[in-house]
Design an enzyme around this catalytic site. Structure first.
Site, PDB file in Angstrom:
ATOM      1  N   CYS A   1       0.876  -1.179   0.000  1.00  0.00           N
ATOM      2  CA  CYS A   1       0.000   0.000   0.000  1.00  0.00           C
ATOM      3  C   CYS A   1       0.901   1.212   0.000  1.00  0.00           C
ATOM      4  O   CYS A   1       1.599   1.482   0.976  1.00  0.00           O
ATOM      5  CB  CYS A   1      -0.903   0.005   1.238  1.00  0.00           C
ATOM      6  SG  CYS A   1      -1.918   1.502   1.362  1.00  0.00           S
TER       7      CYS A   1
ATOM      8  N   GLU B   1      -4.201   1.195  -6.015  1.00  0.00           N
ATOM      9  CA  GLU B   1      -3.253   0.218  -6.533  1.00  0.00           C
ATOM     10  C   GLU B   1      -3.227   0.358  -8.057  1.00  0.00           C
ATOM     11  O   GLU B   1      -4.183   0.875  -8.654  1.00  0.00           O
ATOM     12  CB  GLU B   1      -3.623  -1.211  -6.145  1.00  0.00           C
ATOM     13  CG  GLU B   1      -3.509  -1.523  -4.668  1.00  0.00           C
ATOM     14  CD  GLU B   1      -2.080  -1.519  -4.147  1.00  0.00           C
ATOM     15  OE1 GLU B   1      -1.138  -1.320  -4.955  1.00  0.00           O
ATOM     16  OE2 GLU B   1      -1.898  -1.713  -2.926  1.00  0.00           O
TER      17      GLU B   1
END
Length: 232
Positions: A2, A102
């Site tokens: 992340c 993402e």
């Protein structure tokens, strides 16, 4: 991993959701990146948001420059690694967010940014750990990182890891110093895919210089060069 997330809700919404006091000059963030000073909630100060730098320096590697810091830790081994196990036992935190990003790889040069949120667009909390470190000038700073786990069915279409999102009923237990390790580790699992949404966003998110509401809006799929693609 992340490496980017958002916290686009208002000060009032944050205070109501987490029952903690926010700084009066807080501004929503749409493209949060490592090394920035960001709000977290710790067990030491559960009634107020603390501001820590995203990127933790391992206990054995003090005085390293920001670029060498770590920003994530694998949930599967955080309780065993020398660099993280003390923080895992003693210094856990909630990292408030309302979405994360993402990038889906399509070929060698094409990456499509996706935003992941709750279906109800509500705030949530990543599982984090924090520590204090001394920089090259001898100044003390507080830093945090976000734990990651294997992806759920939704995130796996884009990436092979996802941040640990805590169930709301586990947030107080995560901060509680008396919660047993076995119970803590059980919280570190993929969040339920059916409670989440994903959609493509503008490649503006690629640059940390961009931090505006336009970044979190759903857009047609475009690669990092801004070219439209047929893939979603």
């Amino acid at each position: 991993m992340c490496g980017r997330y958002s916290l686009s809700k208002s000060k009032i919404e944050l205070e109501e959701r987490f029952q903690a006091e926010m700084l009066p000059d807080f501004n929503p963030r749409y493209n949060i990146a490592p090394t920035q000073l960001l709000p977290v909630i710790t067990s030491q100060s559960p009634k107020g948001f603390s501001f820590f730098y995203w990127g933790i320096t391992p206990e054995f590697g003090r005085n390293k420059p920001v670029a060498q810091k770590l920003i994530n830790a694998k949930a599967e081994s955080v309780h065993e690694k020398v660099s993280f196990k003390t923080s895992f036992k003693q210094r856990r935190c909630l990292v408030p967010a309302d979405g994360f990003y993402e990038w889906k790889q399509l070929g060698k040069k094409t990456k499509i940014p996706y935003r992941f949120t709750m279906r109800d667009d509500e705030l949530f909390a990543f599982a984090g750990i924090w520590e204090e470190y001394e920089n090259i000038n001898g100044e003390n700073h507080h830093t945090f990182l976000i734990l990651t786990t294997s992806p759920n069915e939704l995130v796996s279409e884009v990436h092979d890891r996802m941040p640990v999102i805590l169930n709301r009923e586990d947030e107080k237990k995560w901060l509680d110093s008396y919660t047993e390790e076995k119970e803590l580790l059980a919280m570190l699992k993929p969040y339920q895919a059916e409670k989440m949404l994903s959609f493509t966003v503008s490649p503006m998110v690629n640059s940390v210089k961009n931090d505006s509401p336009a970044i979190i809006k759903r857009t047609s799929p475009m690669d990092q060069f801004g070219n439209y693609t047929l893939f979603g």
